[in-house]
Design an enzyme around this catalytic site. Structure first.
Site, PDB file in Angstrom:
ATOM      1  N   SER A  33      27.179  16.363  39.126  1.00  0.00           N
ATOM      2  CA  SER A  33      28.530  16.251  38.892  1.00  0.00           C
ATOM      3  C   SER A  33      29.334  16.733  39.688  1.00  0.00           C
ATOM      4  O   SER A  33      29.265  17.820  40.199  1.00  0.00           O
ATOM      5  CB  SER A  33      28.749  17.197  37.335  1.00  0.00           C
ATOM      6  OG  SER A  33      27.773  16.613  36.458  1.00  0.00           O
ATOM      7  N   HIS A  64      30.412  10.873  37.854  1.00  0.00           N
ATOM      8  CA  HIS A  64      29.381  10.148  38.270  1.00  0.00           C
ATOM      9  C   HIS A  64      29.844   9.003  38.703  1.00  0.00           C
ATOM     10  O   HIS A  64      29.899   8.163  37.683  1.00  0.00           O
ATOM     11  CB  HIS A  64      28.274  10.424  37.260  1.00  0.00           C
ATOM     12  CG  HIS A  64      27.634  11.796  37.009  1.00  0.00           C
ATOM     13  ND1 HIS A  64      26.564  12.206  37.789  1.00  0.00           N
ATOM     14  CD2 HIS A  64      28.263  12.675  36.563  1.00  0.00           C
ATOM     15  CE1 HIS A  64      26.064  13.217  37.344  1.00  0.00           C
ATOM     16  NE2 HIS A  64      27.146  13.773  36.542  1.00  0.00           N
ATOM     17  N   HIS A  86      21.308  10.878  32.960  1.00  0.00           N
ATOM     18  CA  HIS A  86      20.691  12.024  32.176  1.00  0.00           C
ATOM     19  C   HIS A  86      20.263  11.575  30.838  1.00  0.00           C
ATOM     20  O   HIS A  86      20.793  10.541  30.196  1.00  0.00           O
ATOM     21  CB  HIS A  86      22.086  12.878  31.715  1.00  0.00           C
ATOM     22  CG  HIS A  86      22.970  13.099  32.786  1.00  0.00           C
ATOM     23  ND1 HIS A  86      24.084  12.316  33.346  1.00  0.00           N
ATOM     24  CD2 HIS A  86      23.012  14.281  33.643  1.00  0.00           C
ATOM     25  CE1 HIS A  86      24.560  12.990  34.428  1.00  0.00           C
ATOM     26  NE2 HIS A  86      24.026  13.918  34.609  1.00  0.00           N
ATOM     27  N   TYR A  88      20.961  12.820  28.041  1.00  0.00           N
ATOM     28  CA  TYR A  88      21.721  13.036  26.901  1.00  0.00           C
ATOM     29  C   TYR A  88      22.880  11.621  26.710  1.00  0.00           C
ATOM     30  O   TYR A  88      23.392  11.471  25.776  1.00  0.00           O
ATOM     31  CB  TYR A  88      22.627  14.272  27.024  1.00  0.00           C
ATOM     32  CG  TYR A  88      23.471  14.389  28.159  1.00  0.00           C
ATOM     33  CD1 TYR A  88      23.452  15.338  29.283  1.00  0.00           C
ATOM     34  CD2 TYR A  88      24.740  13.453  28.456  1.00  0.00           C
ATOM     35  CE1 TYR A  88      24.096  15.357  30.441  1.00  0.00           C
ATOM     36  CE2 TYR A  88      25.494  13.220  29.549  1.00  0.00           C
ATOM     37  CZ  TYR A  88      25.202  14.373  30.672  1.00  0.00           C
ATOM     38  OH  TYR A  88      26.034  14.346  31.852  1.00  0.00           O
ATOM     39  N   GLU A  89      22.784  10.957  27.770  1.00  0.00           N
ATOM     40  CA  GLU A  89      23.555   9.540  27.816  1.00  0.00           C
ATOM     41  C   GLU A  89      22.571   8.638  26.927  1.00  0.00           C
ATOM     42  O   GLU A  89      23.208   7.546  26.533  1.00  0.00           O
ATOM     43  CB  GLU A  89      23.543   8.924  29.063  1.00  0.00           C
ATOM     44  CG  GLU A  89      24.367   9.833  30.202  1.00  0.00           C
ATOM     45  CD  GLU A  89      24.533   9.341  31.558  1.00  0.00           C
ATOM     46  OE1 GLU A  89      25.283   8.212  31.681  1.00  0.00           O
ATOM     47  OE2 GLU A  89      23.749   9.971  32.551  1.00  0.00           O
ATOM     48  N   ALA A 116      25.211  20.418  38.766  1.00  0.00           N
ATOM     49  CA  ALA A 116      26.138  21.643  38.398  1.00  0.00           C
ATOM     50  C   ALA A 116      25.239  22.386  37.430  1.00  0.00           C
ATOM     51  O   ALA A 116      24.816  21.777  36.665  1.00  0.00           O
ATOM     52  CB  ALA A 116      27.365  20.929  38.065  1.00  0.00           C
ATOM     53  N   MET A 219      21.595  19.949  32.548  1.00  0.00           N
ATOM     54  CA  MET A 219      20.919  18.989  31.693  1.00  0.00           C
ATOM     55  C   MET A 219      20.194  17.829  32.278  1.00  0.00           C
ATOM     56  O   MET A 219      20.240  16.625  32.182  1.00  0.00           O
ATOM     57  CB  MET A 219      22.006  18.432  30.832  1.00  0.00           C
ATOM     58  CG  MET A 219      22.897  19.695  30.059  1.00  0.00           C
ATOM     59  SD  MET A 219      24.174  18.491  29.024  1.00  0.00           S
ATOM     60  CE  MET A 219      25.080  20.089  28.521  1.00  0.00           C
ATOM     61  N   SER A 220      19.744  18.035  33.600  1.00  0.00           N
ATOM     62  CA  SER A 220      18.975  17.195  34.357  1.00  0.00           C
ATOM     63  C   SER A 220      18.080  17.753  35.423  1.00  0.00           C
ATOM     64  O   SER A 220      17.449  18.485  35.020  1.00  0.00           O
ATOM     65  CB  SER A 220      20.594  16.617  35.478  1.00  0.00           C
ATOM     66  OG  SER A 220      20.612  17.584  36.469  1.00  0.00           O
ATOM     67  N   ASN A 243      30.092  27.459  36.275  1.00  0.00           N
ATOM     68  CA  ASN A 243      30.587  28.611  35.187  1.00  0.00           C
ATOM     69  C   ASN A 243      29.537  29.693  34.874  1.00  0.00           C
ATOM     70  O   ASN A 243      28.476  29.380  34.932  1.00  0.00           O
ATOM     71  CB  ASN A 243      31.129  27.644  33.973  1.00  0.00           C
ATOM     72  CG  ASN A 243      29.912  26.695  33.619  1.00  0.00           C
ATOM     73  OD1 ASN A 243      29.582  25.934  34.187  1.00  0.00           O
ATOM     74  ND2 ASN A 243      29.155  26.977  32.365  1.00  0.00           N
ATOM     75  N   HIS A 257      33.741  20.503  30.459  1.00  0.00           N
ATOM     76  CA  HIS A 257      33.304  19.496  31.516  1.00  0.00           C
ATOM     77  C   HIS A 257      34.248  19.481  32.856  1.00  0.00           C
ATOM     78  O   HIS A 257      33.837  19.383  33.902  1.00  0.00           O
ATOM     79  CB  HIS A 257      32.579  18.035  31.122  1.00  0.00           C
ATOM     80  CG  HIS A 257      32.154  17.199  32.145  1.00  0.00           C
ATOM     81  ND1 HIS A 257      30.961  17.582  32.802  1.00  0.00           N
ATOM     82  CD2 HIS A 257      32.591  16.108  32.728  1.00  0.00           C
ATOM     83  CE1 HIS A 257      30.736  16.703  33.640  1.00  0.00           C
ATOM     84  NE2 HIS A 257      31.603  15.576  33.567  1.00  0.00           N
TER      85      HIS A 257
HETATM   86  N1  GU7 Z   1      26.353  26.600  29.797  1.00  0.00           N
HETATM   87  C1  GU7 Z   1      26.277  25.435  30.603  1.00  0.00           C
HETATM   88  N2  GU7 Z   1      27.254  25.424  31.570  1.00  0.00           N
HETATM   89  C2  GU7 Z   1      27.056  24.612  32.426  1.00  0.00           C
HETATM   90  N3  GU7 Z   1      27.666  23.832  33.803  1.00  0.00           N
HETATM   91  C3  GU7 Z   1      27.179  22.946  34.157  1.00  0.00           C
HETATM   92  N4  GU7 Z   1      26.101  22.505  33.280  1.00  0.00           N
HETATM   93  C4  GU7 Z   1      25.292  21.270  33.575  1.00  0.00           C
HETATM   94  C5  GU7 Z   1      25.662  20.312  32.525  1.00  0.00           C
HETATM   95  N5  GU7 Z   1      26.593  19.222  32.931  1.00  0.00           N
HETATM   96  C6  GU7 Z   1      27.133  18.234  32.126  1.00  0.00           C
HETATM   97  C7  GU7 Z   1      28.256  18.930  31.536  1.00  0.00           C
HETATM   98  O1  GU7 Z   1      29.322  19.439  32.653  1.00  0.00           O
HETATM   99  C8  GU7 Z   1      27.479  17.055  32.739  1.00  0.00           C
HETATM  100  O2  GU7 Z   1      26.207  16.658  33.296  1.00  0.00           O
HETATM  101  C9  GU7 Z   1      26.105  23.401  32.348  1.00  0.00           C
HETATM  102  C10 GU7 Z   1      25.119  23.424  31.082  1.00  0.00           C
HETATM  103  O3  GU7 Z   1      24.202  22.594  31.023  1.00  0.00           O
HETATM  104  N6  GU7 Z   1      25.295  24.750  30.197  1.00  0.00           N
END
Ligand code: GU7
Length: 289
Positions: A33, A64, A86, A88-89, A116, A219-220, A243, A257
């Site tokens: 991301s 993306h 992903h 989740y898509e 990310a 998530m990947s 984060n 996001h």
């Molecule tokens: N708590 C938490 N913080 C995160 N920051 C990035 N991602 C990775 C997931 N990224 C998603 C949503 O931003 C897009 O693929 C996450 C996550 O899965 N959990």
């Protein structure tokens, strides 16, 4: 029943791409991301929107792009996914990992995955970069694995070993490069956990992950690494920490996001420098410079 993709389908996509570009990539990069700008640094680019590529799913997530970019980077031929798929898509796991086997058929030997991720570890702050030492593939533990179903022996064994799937040599090289780039303070090594998403974790889930010794969550990545390990690609992975995962019921913060993408933009330069240096200095077997 689980969707199956035949060997021919992978081969047809590889053949189509080889008919469209003269580049024969040795390294493949999957951009996470907000990290897609890495593809823009490739020289002599040939790029293809995913919608033009037979068999490719479509990217549906903000941040993306949805382009496959071939080109040269520091004398090495690379193929870069600007935008990944992903679970989740709603893609099946064999669809989310479809490009990895195509890369193998194109002759790629090394896969670099970036993502990310949220940080669970106290020492990991937003803006830090975590070299992935190992992963916990939660969906995989309950059978959501791209390799489930009949095994394609042409790609790899029925029961692939996954210990040490994040190449130690490349991790050492990345740490070396971080020192030389003066960003060693940002760099950490840790364990990445994949959750299915699209929901961010509850506080109880975050505390559970932390208790299990996970350092960063996303998530990947795990399915792509499973597929890459199965067919013998060398793998390097890094997480850009965007984060802190909320672990306390008092903490009013909540992740979204857009904030994930914001940190991606801030740190993208450093991630780009790191990956570029790594590609420049990694040993390649068939180095056809
Ligand atoms: N708590 C938490 N913080 C995160 N920051 C990035 N991602 C990775 C997931 N990224 C998603 C949503 O931003 C897009 O693929 C996450 C996550 O899965 N959990």
């Amino acid at each position: 029943s689980k969707e199956q993709i035949s060997h021919d389908e992978y081969q047809q996509t590889a053949d189509w791409l080889m008919s469209q570009t003269k580049h024969r990539p040795q390294v493949a990069i999957i951009c996470g991301s907000g990290l897609g700008m890495l593809a823009d640094t490739l020289k002599c680019q040939d790029s293809f929107p995913y919608s033009d590529i037979p068999g490719f799913p479509q990217s549906t997530v903000k941040g993306h792009a949805g382009r496959l970019v071939f080109g040269e980077l520091k004398g090495k031929t690379c193929v870069c996914m600007q935008g990944r798929f992903h679970m989740y898509e709603g893609h099946s796991l064999c669809k989310t990992t479809f490009p990895v086997r195509v890369f193998k058929l194109l002759g790629v030997e090394t896969l670099i995955v970036t993502n990310a991720a949220g940080s669970l570890a106290d020492g990991l702050q937003p803006g830090d970069i975590m070299i992935i030492k190992d992963h916990v593939n939660f969906p995989g533990l309950v059978g959501l694995n791209p390799l489930s179903g009949p095994n394609d022996e042409k790609f790899g064994p029925r029961f692939p070993a996954m210990s040490g799937c994040y190449d130690k040599g490349l991790r050492c090289l990345a740490k070396e490069i971080a020192k030389q780039l003066g960003v060693a303070g940002l760099m950490h090594e840790g364990v990445y956990a994949m959750v299915g998403g699209p929901t961010f974790e509850t506080i109880a889930e975050a505390r559970l992950l932390h208790r299990l010794g996970v350092d960063a969550v996303g998530m990947s990545t795990a399915p792509e690494v499973v597929m890459a390990t199965h067919c013998g690609l060398r793998v390097f992975g890094l997480s850009l920490i965007t984060n802190k995962v909320v672990k306390s019921y008092e903490d009013s913060d909540s992740v979204n996001h857009d904030s994930v993408l914001e940190v991606g933009r801030l740190r993208s330069q450093t991630v780009q420098q790191l990956v570029t240096e790594l590609i420049s200095r990694m040993e390649i077997n068939n180095n056809n410079t």
